[in-house]
Scaffold this active site. Structure first.
Site, PDB file in Angstrom:
ATOM      1  N   LYS A 181     -35.999  -4.625  40.704  1.00 24.27           N
ATOM      2  CA  LYS A 181     -37.390  -4.139  40.636  1.00 24.27           C
ATOM      3  C   LYS A 181     -37.700  -3.856  39.168  1.00 24.27           C
ATOM      4  O   LYS A 181     -38.101  -2.758  38.769  1.00 24.27           O
ATOM      5  CB  LYS A 181     -37.557  -2.884  41.505  1.00 24.27           C
ATOM      6  CG  LYS A 181     -39.010  -2.493  41.750  1.00 24.27           C
ATOM      7  CD  LYS A 181     -39.806  -3.547  42.509  1.00 24.27           C
ATOM      8  CE  LYS A 181     -41.220  -3.023  42.785  1.00 24.27           C
ATOM      9  NZ  LYS A 181     -42.101  -4.087  43.333  1.00 24.27           N
ATOM     10  N   TYR A 238     -27.141   5.995  45.295  1.00 23.20           N
ATOM     11  CA  TYR A 238     -26.289   6.695  46.249  1.00 23.20           C
ATOM     12  C   TYR A 238     -25.273   7.610  45.560  1.00 23.20           C
ATOM     13  O   TYR A 238     -24.750   8.533  46.173  1.00 23.20           O
ATOM     14  CB  TYR A 238     -25.536   5.700  47.129  1.00 23.20           C
ATOM     15  CG  TYR A 238     -26.406   4.931  48.099  1.00 23.20           C
ATOM     16  CD1 TYR A 238     -27.723   5.291  48.331  1.00 23.20           C
ATOM     17  CD2 TYR A 238     -25.908   3.838  48.785  1.00 23.20           C
ATOM     18  CE1 TYR A 238     -28.524   4.589  49.208  1.00 23.20           C
ATOM     19  CE2 TYR A 238     -26.690   3.123  49.673  1.00 23.20           C
ATOM     20  CZ  TYR A 238     -27.995   3.500  49.885  1.00 23.20           C
ATOM     21  OH  TYR A 238     -28.782   2.796  50.763  1.00 23.20           O
ATOM     22  N   ASP A 286     -28.851  -6.066  55.740  1.00 25.63           N
ATOM     23  CA  ASP A 286     -29.165  -5.814  57.148  1.00 25.63           C
ATOM     24  C   ASP A 286     -30.305  -6.717  57.610  1.00 25.63           C
ATOM     25  O   ASP A 286     -30.300  -7.215  58.745  1.00 25.63           O
ATOM     26  CB  ASP A 286     -29.544  -4.352  57.356  1.00 25.63           C
ATOM     27  CG  ASP A 286     -28.321  -3.444  57.476  1.00 25.63           C
ATOM     28  OD1 ASP A 286     -27.197  -3.971  57.386  1.00 25.63           O
ATOM     29  OD2 ASP A 286     -28.492  -2.232  57.652  1.00 25.63           O
ATOM     30  N   ASP A 297     -39.201  -6.512  46.761  1.00 24.04           N
ATOM     31  CA  ASP A 297     -40.215  -6.601  47.811  1.00 24.04           C
ATOM     32  C   ASP A 297     -40.499  -8.053  48.170  1.00 24.04           C
ATOM     33  O   ASP A 297     -40.647  -8.402  49.350  1.00 24.04           O
ATOM     34  CB  ASP A 297     -41.495  -5.864  47.409  1.00 24.04           C
ATOM     35  CG  ASP A 297     -41.943  -6.147  45.987  1.00 24.04           C
ATOM     36  OD1 ASP A 297     -41.191  -6.790  45.223  1.00 24.04           O
ATOM     37  OD2 ASP A 297     -43.058  -5.721  45.625  1.00 24.04           O
ATOM     38  N   ASP A 343     -28.081  -2.765  50.526  1.00 27.00           N
ATOM     39  CA  ASP A 343     -27.965  -2.124  51.830  1.00 27.00           C
ATOM     40  C   ASP A 343     -29.074  -2.620  52.753  1.00 27.00           C
ATOM     41  O   ASP A 343     -28.840  -2.993  53.909  1.00 27.00           O
ATOM     42  CB  ASP A 343     -28.051  -0.608  51.643  1.00 27.00           C
ATOM     43  CG  ASP A 343     -27.650   0.170  52.883  1.00 27.00           C
ATOM     44  OD1 ASP A 343     -27.352  -0.451  53.919  1.00 27.00           O
ATOM     45  OD2 ASP A 343     -27.626   1.411  52.819  1.00 27.00           O
TER      46      ASP A 343
END
Length: 407
Positions: free
Chosen positions: A232, A181, A292, A264, A288
């Site tokens: 990852k 970001y 959620d 994942d 993020d």
């Protein structure tokens, strides 16, 4: 029933705070340290209602904050400032200098929500979301704490089977000011075929990883002693460094059980068997998404608070739900996530543990009394709007005459 809410937050994550009306200088403390509530009397709080349902839920939370503080001998002084789309409409930018200066000069910041369809076509630097990123960076809040606990009163609201959702109690520790970001280079260009391209950079330094990992280890130490680092590392170099640094830091926390999981797989496991997780630490973009996902296990994103803290200065406290422009101004919003964010503000931002517990217990008791907003309503409960839900919480806050009743 109050224990269900109290089990998830930490005990007192210290960030620096300013005593208003006193002669003392602002102390500086590391975000990863914990302390007991000090004899604080008066604080400045910056309110950022924002957009959509933000003004509605912040107004309710402000009343609850004021009452809980007063009952514990704490005076809270409030100032409201613009951020997001409302700031853009009034000033032409999503984060005015006046807002950032006010936030930096306060003891804690309570944010409602930002964004909405109205501003979707703004240029990137003028989008409400850009204002939020600038606010986080300006305050230096690098650690985002997002609890996701399934309350006994709401277990049937989860989309997962009861036996899967019951007892879930997760804390996601998300790195907030680094990664893709914020990484550079970023932008638009053309490739060797003349095609338009967009590009972003996922980059982390060793110090950025170390400081968020230390916070996460401390969080896990105050919970059940299990920390899962999500990355990852089989594909991304930034994740390879992430795993290397987190693994190295584990030697400083021999009492914490550390595990690693690819993002994942973590996304799958959160749905398959969420109770295997206690504390999760991960980078900005993975956090993020996963926070959620974890929030929906609880049945409603409208129930979950968050705290963002740094090494010094005021923390930023906000519900994790969005601005919900489709229901804005209709008295349909669920204010409980913002009220619980106010409790986190008291605990982590001000060190006022008793006032925080009072609010959490009041929310629990209000749910026990059967009051529900539309997002958590079920047959046999009482459907109320945003304002009435706030009024019911206020009644319960006031009825808790003794702090012992909150423990």
């Amino acid at each position: 029933m109050a224990a269900a809410l109290q089990a998830t937050p930490l005990k007192t994550l210290a960030i620096s705070r300013r005593r208003v009306g006193g002669a003392g200088a602002r102390p500086r403390r590391m975000a990863a340290s914990f302390r007991c509530s000090a004899a604080a009397r008066s604080y400045n709080i910056t309110l950022l209602p924002g957009d959509g349902i933000g003004p509605e839920v912040v107004a309710v939370a402000k009343d609850v904050l004021s009452l809980a503080g007063a009952l514990e001998g704490v005076e809270l002084r409030f100032q409201e400032k613009l951020v997001g789309g409302s700031a853009f409409d009034a000033t032409g930018v999503p984060l005015p200098d006046e807002t950032l200066d006010a936030a930096k000069g306060s003891d804690a910041v309570l944010l409602g929500a930002i964004g909405g369809y109205k501003w979707d076509n703004n240029e990137k630097h003028l989008k409400p979301e850009t204002g939020l990123l600038q606010l986080r960076a300006g305050l230096g809040v690098f650690a985002n704490l997002r609890p996701a606990a399934v309350l006994p009163q709401l277990v049937d609201a989860s989309t997962l089977k009861k036996e899967v959702a019951e007892g879930v109690d997760i804390m996601v520790v998300r790195e907030l000011t680094g990664g893709i970001y914020f990484g550079k280079p970023r932008g638009f260009g053309t490739n060797d075929k003349g095609e338009d391209i967009g590009f972003n950079t996922e980059v982390y330094s060793a110090s950025e990883i170390d400081r968020i990992a230390r916070v996460a280890f401390e969080v896990a130490r105050k919970r059940r002693g299990k920390l899962c680092s999500v990355d990852k590392a089989n594909v991304l170099e930034a994740s390879m460094l992430w795993r290397k640094r987190v693994t190295a830091l584990a030697s400083e926390f021999p009492d914490i059980e550390l595990s690693h999981m690819y993002v994942d797989n973590a996304a799958m496991q959160l749905v398959r068997n969420p109770k295997q997780f206690d504390t999760i630490v991960t980078n900005n973009i993975f956090g993020d998404i996963l926070s959620d996902e974890a929030s929906m296990i609880t049945g409603s994103i409208g129930m979950l608070p968050s705290a963002s803290v740094g090494e010094s200065g005021p923390g930023l406290f906000e519900p994790i739900h969005g601005s919900a422009p489709d229901i804005a101004g209709q008295d349909k919003a669920n204010p409980l996530a913002t009220i619980l964010s106010a409790a986190m503000l008291l605990r982590y931002g001000l060190g006022e543990e008793n006032a925080a517990k009072r609010i959490e217990a009041a929310v629990t008791e209000t749910l026990n009394h059967g009051f529900r907003t539309g997002d958590i309503y079920s047959p046999g409960t009482t459907l109320v709007g945003c304002k009435q839900m706030g009024e019911e919480v206020l009644k319960t806050v006031e009825s808790l005459k003794e702090v012992a009743a909150v423990n």
